[in-house]
Write a protein that holds these residues in place. Structure first.
Motif, mmCIF file in Angstrom:
data_model
loop_
_atom_site.group_PDB
_atom_site.id
_atom_site.type_symbol
_atom_site.label_atom_id
_atom_site.label_comp_id
_atom_site.label_asym_id
_atom_site.label_seq_id
_atom_site.Cartn_x
_atom_site.Cartn_y
_atom_site.Cartn_z
ATOM 1 N N UNK A 123 0.860 -1.189 0.000
ATOM 2 C CA UNK A 123 0.000 0.000 0.000
ATOM 3 C C UNK A 123 0.892 1.234 0.000
ATOM 4 N N UNK A 124 0.731 2.088 -1.020
ATOM 5 C CA UNK A 124 1.737 3.132 -1.258
ATOM 6 C C UNK A 124 1.133 4.456 -1.708
ATOM 7 N N UNK A 125 1.987 5.474 -1.656
ATOM 8 C CA UNK A 125 1.828 6.675 -2.472
ATOM 9 C C UNK A 125 3.009 6.714 -3.429
ATOM 10 N N UNK A 126 2.716 6.815 -4.735
ATOM 11 C CA UNK A 126 3.737 6.833 -5.781
ATOM 12 C C UNK A 126 3.863 8.219 -6.387
ATOM 13 N N UNK A 127 5.033 8.521 -6.934
ATOM 14 C CA UNK A 127 5.147 9.615 -7.891
ATOM 15 C C UNK A 127 4.463 9.173 -9.178
ATOM 16 N N UNK A 128 3.830 10.108 -9.883
ATOM 17 C CA UNK A 128 3.205 9.762 -11.149
ATOM 18 C C UNK A 128 1.912 10.510 -11.354
ATOM 19 N N UNK A 129 1.861 11.352 -12.402
ATOM 20 C CA UNK A 129 0.627 12.044 -12.743
ATOM 21 C C UNK A 129 -0.373 11.036 -13.289
ATOM 22 N N UNK A 130 -1.577 11.490 -13.520
ATOM 23 C CA UNK A 130 -2.629 10.593 -14.004
ATOM 24 C C UNK A 130 -2.173 9.891 -15.288
ATOM 25 N N UNK A 131 -2.285 8.561 -15.307
ATOM 26 C CA UNK A 131 -1.929 7.790 -16.487
ATOM 27 C C UNK A 131 -0.469 7.440 -16.612
ATOM 28 N N UNK A 132 0.357 7.882 -15.657
ATOM 29 C CA UNK A 132 1.789 7.611 -15.719
ATOM 30 C C UNK A 132 2.238 6.825 -14.496
ATOM 31 N N UNK A 133 3.119 5.855 -14.735
ATOM 32 C CA UNK A 133 3.664 5.084 -13.620
ATOM 33 C C UNK A 133 4.787 5.869 -12.942
ATOM 34 N N UNK A 134 5.163 5.438 -11.766
ATOM 35 C CA UNK A 134 6.251 6.071 -11.032
ATOM 36 C C UNK A 134 6.584 5.275 -9.789
ATOM 37 N N UNK A 135 7.732 5.526 -9.180
ATOM 38 C CA UNK A 135 8.175 4.732 -8.021
ATOM 39 C C UNK A 135 7.383 5.058 -6.762
ATOM 40 N N UNK A 136 7.260 4.107 -5.844
ATOM 41 C CA UNK A 136 6.634 4.416 -4.551
ATOM 42 C C UNK A 136 7.521 5.359 -3.754
ATOM 43 N N UNK A 137 6.879 6.286 -3.034
ATOM 44 C CA UNK A 137 7.592 7.228 -2.168
ATOM 45 C C UNK A 137 7.272 7.006 -0.687
ATOM 46 N N UNK A 138 6.061 6.516 -0.423
ATOM 47 C CA UNK A 138 5.634 6.221 0.940
ATOM 48 C C UNK A 138 5.042 4.814 0.964
ATOM 49 N N UNK A 139 5.350 4.055 1.988
ATOM 50 C CA UNK A 139 4.766 2.729 2.183
ATOM 51 C C UNK A 139 3.915 2.764 3.445
ATOM 52 N N UNK B 143 2.557 19.710 -4.918
ATOM 53 C CA UNK B 143 2.039 19.255 -6.212
ATOM 54 C C UNK B 143 1.338 17.906 -6.043
ATOM 55 N N UNK B 144 0.223 17.869 -5.316
ATOM 56 C CA UNK B 144 -0.409 16.578 -5.006
ATOM 57 C C UNK B 144 -0.858 15.804 -6.230
ATOM 58 N N UNK B 145 -1.238 16.470 -7.313
ATOM 59 C CA UNK B 145 -1.710 15.751 -8.494
ATOM 60 C C UNK B 145 -0.593 14.986 -9.196
ATOM 61 N N UNK B 146 0.653 15.239 -8.812
ATOM 62 C CA UNK B 146 1.780 14.487 -9.373
ATOM 63 C C UNK B 146 2.045 13.203 -8.587
ATOM 64 N N UNK B 147 1.162 12.900 -7.629
ATOM 65 C CA UNK B 147 1.294 11.702 -6.811
ATOM 66 C C UNK B 147 -0.032 10.950 -6.786
#
Length: 382
Positions: free
Chosen positions: A275-291, A357-361
């Motif tokens: 269960x995470x918060x990732x970097x990544x705008x809508x439709x784009x993948x990105x690495x997890x930043x918070x677990x 920039x919350x929408x980037x996550x």
């Protein structure tokens, strides 16, 4: 499982004499001679974790070993140095065969810097087999708390390399990168996996104020895979995430409620939680930043029941899951980027970035049937 303790890899340390392997030591009042099992304390002074991999294992000449193994491990530690207590949560993936070590156990914290061999300081119960993951890799797990003094059954300069050597938990707090965690097997006596300790999130009380609040309603139709291609998530699942942030103190208090968790599935992720918060705008993948802690069935917990009702608007809580906590960074995820750096705070992530920039996550969770994500949702200011 019977453990075969026949490990024979010496270590190098310029400041101490060559180690010797003492006879097995036992205390008729304590079946665990390496430390006393205790309950989790009410608070922790620090926390550390590592993703342990074969490529970080060294033998005495500094050669990496074993080169081709696909094993890895998540080692998480929470420390109360005031009370000399360390709590451990260790998961090994694809570590097979019998454990092997001349120490009391084959699973340790050692004290050398990366690339060097060094003495064990704490011995932990060896993780026991709990099943297999979706790829057929064997899973082993160990969890609990130990109170010092700590013993290892390895001696140097005539003293056990644990507490008798002068080691204390404050040494880890002052220089975590000078310590690593590992486990040893009969096939890989120098270590099956190894990882240097990294400062990690520690549970804390709710702060006096928050600088922002973020939220998302995560659904299955927002999921993308690692190539940023839209893939089906769970169309019967909804998860609500609320993040209360104090970016001044690098604290996040999270509340997560899940309705319609996929039937006959389990959480699944190569990160330390699913269960995470990732970097990544809508439709784009990105690495997890918070677990985050994986949401679990409420089962009558009044705090979680209240949380579910407030987030999902449900009067009945049967079949729903929830998790909540306040944690203070730095944060770790248990996944490594292309530079071998944990994708949390060590990679440069801060709560201020998320706040600005919350929408980037986004927020999500992963299961055995929905590896890319059962649900996903972009964060926003409510």
């Amino acid at each position: 499982m019977k453990l075969n303790l026949l490990f024979s890899a010496p270590f190098i340390a310029s400041a101490i004499a060559a180690p010797t392997y003492s006879e097995s030591w036992s205390n008729k009042h304590d079946k665990q001679p390496y430390g006393k099992s205790v309950a989790e304390p009410k608070y922790f002074t620090s926390a550390f974790s590592t993703r342990a991999i074969p490529g970080d294992v060294v033998v005495t000449n500094g050669t990496a070993s074993p080169a081709g193994s696909t094993a890895y491990g998540h080692f998480s530690f929470k420390i109360n140095s005031d009370k000399d207590i360390i709590c451990y949560d260790i998961m090994l993936v694809n570590v097979t065969g019998e454990y092997s070590s001349p120490a009391f156990t084959a699973t340790h914290i050692h004290q050398p810097a990366k690339g060097s061999a060094g003495p064990p300081r704490i011995a932990f119960p060896n993780p026991e087999k709990v099943g297999f993951d979706r790829n057929g890799a064997e899973l082993r797990h160990s969890k609990g708390c130990l109170k010092g003094p700590f013993r290892t059954n390895i001696t140097a300069n005539g003293a056990d390399t644990g507490s008798d050597s002068g080691f204390s938990l404050k040494d880890i707090e002052e220089s975590p990168s000078s310590f690593f965690a590992d486990t040893h097997t009969a096939q890989y006596t120098s270590g099956a996996v190894r990882g240097q300790l990294l400062a990690s999130e520690v549970p804390v009380k709710k702060p006096d104020y928050f600088t922002s609040t973020l939220r998302t309603e995560a659904t299955g139709n927002q999921v993308v895979n690692g190539s940023s291609v839209s893939v089906p998530g769970s169309d019967s699942t909804k998860a609500v995430y609320t993040l209360h942030i104090n970016s001044d103190e690098e604290i996040v208090c999270y509340e997560i409620a899940v309705e319609g968790f996929p039937e006959d599935q389990e959480y699944y992720s190569p990160a330390k939680t699913a269960t995470h918060s990732h970097s990544g705008v809508f439709g784009q993948t990105g690495p997890p930043r918070l677990a985050f802690k994986n949401p679990e069935p409420v089962k009558g917990d009044w705090k979680l029941t209240s949380l579910v009702k407030s987030l999902l608007g449900k009067k009945e809580t049967g079949g729903v899951r929830a998790s909540s906590a306040c944690i203070k960074g730095p944060f770790t995820t248990g996944l490594l980027d292309v530079n071998g750096t944990d994708t949390g705070s060590a990679s440069g992530f801060t709560l201020k970035q998320l706040e600005d920039n919350p929408s980037a996550f986004n927020a999500d969770f992963h299961t055995s049937g929905f590896v890319a994500g059962a649900v996903r949702g972009q964060l926003y200011r409510p």
